[in-house]
Write a protein that holds these residues in place. Structure first.
Motif, PDB file in Angstrom:
ATOM      1  N   GLU A 236       0.822  -1.201   0.000  1.00 27.19           N
ATOM      2  CA  GLU A 236       0.000   0.000   0.000  1.00 27.19           C
ATOM      3  C   GLU A 236       0.860   1.257   0.000  1.00 27.19           C
ATOM      4  O   GLU A 236       0.486   2.295  -0.539  1.00 27.19           O
ATOM      5  CB  GLU A 236      -0.933   0.000   1.226  1.00 27.19           C
ATOM      6  CG  GLU A 236      -2.027  -1.050   1.169  1.00 27.19           C
ATOM      7  CD  GLU A 236      -2.984  -0.832   0.001  1.00 27.19           C
ATOM      8  OE1 GLU A 236      -3.223   0.346  -0.364  1.00 27.19           O
ATOM      9  OE2 GLU A 236      -3.492  -1.830  -0.543  1.00 27.19           O
ATOM     10  N   THR A 237       2.022   1.174   0.633  1.00 29.94           N
ATOM     11  CA  THR A 237       2.945   2.319   0.687  1.00 29.94           C
ATOM     12  C   THR A 237       4.367   1.834   0.389  1.00 29.94           C
ATOM     13  O   THR A 237       4.618   0.632   0.280  1.00 29.94           O
ATOM     14  CB  THR A 237       2.916   2.983   2.077  1.00 29.94           C
ATOM     15  OG1 THR A 237       3.272   2.010   3.072  1.00 29.94           O
ATOM     16  CG2 THR A 237       1.526   3.546   2.382  1.00 29.94           C
ATOM     17  N   ASP A 238       5.284   2.768   0.269  1.00 33.26           N
ATOM     18  CA  ASP A 238       6.706   2.466   0.078  1.00 33.26           C
ATOM     19  C   ASP A 238       6.948   1.584  -1.148  1.00 33.26           C
ATOM     20  O   ASP A 238       7.668   0.585  -1.088  1.00 33.26           O
ATOM     21  CB  ASP A 238       7.296   1.778   1.324  1.00 33.26           C
ATOM     22  CG  ASP A 238       7.207   2.660   2.555  1.00 33.26           C
ATOM     23  OD1 ASP A 238       7.346   3.888   2.410  1.00 33.26           O
ATOM     24  OD2 ASP A 238       7.011   2.115   3.654  1.00 33.26           O
ATOM     25  N   VAL A 239       6.335   1.970  -2.252  1.00 30.50           N
ATOM     26  CA  VAL A 239       6.552   1.256  -3.510  1.00 30.50           C
ATOM     27  C   VAL A 239       7.651   1.976  -4.287  1.00 30.50           C
ATOM     28  O   VAL A 239       7.545   3.168  -4.579  1.00 30.50           O
ATOM     29  CB  VAL A 239       5.260   1.198  -4.344  1.00 30.50           C
ATOM     30  CG1 VAL A 239       5.533   0.591  -5.713  1.00 30.50           C
ATOM     31  CG2 VAL A 239       4.204   0.383  -3.606  1.00 30.50           C
ATOM     32  N   GLU A 240       8.706   1.258  -4.606  1.00 35.63           N
ATOM     33  CA  GLU A 240       9.858   1.858  -5.290  1.00 35.63           C
ATOM     34  C   GLU A 240       9.629   2.016  -6.785  1.00 35.63           C
ATOM     35  O   GLU A 240       9.989   3.026  -7.385  1.00 35.63           O
ATOM     36  CB  GLU A 240      11.104   0.999  -5.051  1.00 35.63           C
ATOM     37  CG  GLU A 240      12.337   1.480  -5.780  1.00 35.63           C
ATOM     38  CD  GLU A 240      13.504   0.522  -5.633  1.00 35.63           C
ATOM     39  OE1 GLU A 240      14.456   0.648  -6.421  1.00 35.63           O
ATOM     40  OE2 GLU A 240      13.455  -0.346  -4.739  1.00 35.63           O
ATOM     41  N   GLY A 241       9.069   0.997  -7.414  1.00 34.82           N
ATOM     42  CA  GLY A 241       8.889   1.016  -8.855  1.00 34.82           C
ATOM     43  C   GLY A 241       7.746   1.916  -9.300  1.00 34.82           C
ATOM     44  O   GLY A 241       6.853   2.251  -8.518  1.00 34.82           O
ATOM     45  N   GLN A 242       7.776   2.286 -10.578  1.00 32.97           N
ATOM     46  CA  GLN A 242       6.683   3.025 -11.205  1.00 32.97           C
ATOM     47  C   GLN A 242       6.040   2.084 -12.217  1.00 32.97           C
ATOM     48  O   GLN A 242       6.732   1.526 -13.078  1.00 32.97           O
ATOM     49  CB  GLN A 242       7.213   4.281 -11.893  1.00 32.97           C
ATOM     50  CG  GLN A 242       7.898   5.251 -10.943  1.00 32.97           C
ATOM     51  CD  GLN A 242       8.539   6.411 -11.674  1.00 32.97           C
ATOM     52  OE1 GLN A 242       8.420   6.548 -12.894  1.00 32.97           O
ATOM     53  NE2 GLN A 242       9.232   7.262 -10.930  1.00 32.97           N
ATOM     54  N   TYR A 243       4.721   1.912 -12.126  1.00 29.28           N
ATOM     55  CA  TYR A 243       4.034   0.886 -12.899  1.00 29.28           C
ATOM     56  C   TYR A 243       3.193   1.517 -13.998  1.00 29.28           C
ATOM     57  O   TYR A 243       2.393   2.423 -13.738  1.00 29.28           O
ATOM     58  CB  TYR A 243       3.199   0.010 -11.959  1.00 29.28           C
ATOM     59  CG  TYR A 243       4.078  -0.780 -11.023  1.00 29.28           C
ATOM     60  CD1 TYR A 243       4.493  -2.059 -11.352  1.00 29.28           C
ATOM     61  CD2 TYR A 243       4.546  -0.215  -9.831  1.00 29.28           C
ATOM     62  CE1 TYR A 243       5.330  -2.779 -10.513  1.00 29.28           C
ATOM     63  CE2 TYR A 243       5.386  -0.923  -8.988  1.00 29.28           C
ATOM     64  CZ  TYR A 243       5.780  -2.204  -9.338  1.00 29.28           C
ATOM     65  OH  TYR A 243       6.628  -2.906  -8.522  1.00 29.28           O
TER      66      TYR A 243
END
Length: 254
Positions: A236-243
């Motif tokens: 839900e948070t702290d996602v490094e990649g961009q999708y």
């Protein structure tokens, strides 16, 4: 958003693991983030490991491609088939007498057993929006015309890389949190995996810790990347990649 898309393939590749140094050496299975930056640097003529000044006689100790592409976002998609990404072990003999000592005797031949990855193919997407314009334009020109200033290779210079099929494509921001990601992605982004294949033989689930960047004093930094053909659920948070969604599916730029 506009993305660069192209293919990279080769008969063999060797991305030597940096956590070993002996007569038996092993390779990372998939193209690494740092190696891809090196390939792009070769295409537009940036200084790399062979001409970076890594010598006490030369003062310039920089890796130019690393600085130019520090803000580059990449997506790596392995293209699997029945006869590719096979392991092969190649034995070489170093008979120069300079590479091995045994029982205080000099001039002993050294047998090197290397792991090679055979018949590799990748689809690559790039977000170059944060790259300086002169490098961005040269990269697009050379990719489009299949030109390179230096010969690109897959880990070492005898493993030639073919770079081809360049095109500009549209990427649309992925709003969902659960989907099949067609590229590798950071393991830290994944909260869970849902099996969608009915036959277990169809499942691909692979993870590998590999170099993602290099520090100014030439130490690699590592991240764990995963690849699966099953549905992933993001944190839900702290996602490094961009999708982003493209014609082939959803991919991760990191």
């Amino acid at each position: 958003m506009k993305l660069y898309k192209f293919k990279i393939s080769g008969k063999t590749s060797v991305f030597k693991r940096s956590d070993q140094n002996g007569s038996n050496t092993y390779s990372y299975t998939l193209l690494t983030q740092q190696s891809l930056k090196g390939i792009l640097g070769a295409i537009i003529g940036l200084k790399g490991y062979d001409n970076s000044g890594l010598s006490p006689l030369i003062m310039d100790q920089s890796l130019e491609f690393n600085e130019v592409f520090k803000n580059l976002k990449i997506s790596i998609i392995p293209v699997f088939s029945e006869d590719n990404f096979m392991y092969y072990y190649n034995t070489r003999t170093n008979a120069t007498g300079l590479a091995n000592k045994k029982d205080a005797r000099e001039g002993v031949s050294l047998l090197l057993r290397e792991q090679w990855i055979v018949n590799v193919e990748y689809m690559v997407y790039l977000d170059v929006s944060l790259i300086e314009e002169k490098y961005r334009e040269k990269l697009e020109h050379n990719l489009k015309n299949e030109e390179a200033e230096f010969i690109p290779y897959l880990g070492r210079r005898e493993h030639f890389a073919k770079v081809y099929d360049f095109e500009l494509v549209d990427g649309i921001k992925e709003e969902g949190k659960a989907f099949v990601c067609i590229s590798t992605l950071p393991r830290a982004d994944v909260n869970g995996v849902e099996q969608i294949s009915k036959d277990s033989d169809d499942i691909i689930a692979f993870s590998e810790i590999s170099p993602s960047s290099i520090t100014p004093d030439f130490y690699h930094t590592f991240k764990e990347f995963v690849y699966t053909n099953q549905k992933v659920e993001l944190n839900e948070t702290d996602v490094e990649g961009q999708y982003y969604r493209v014609n082939e599916g959803t991919l991760c730029l990191y």
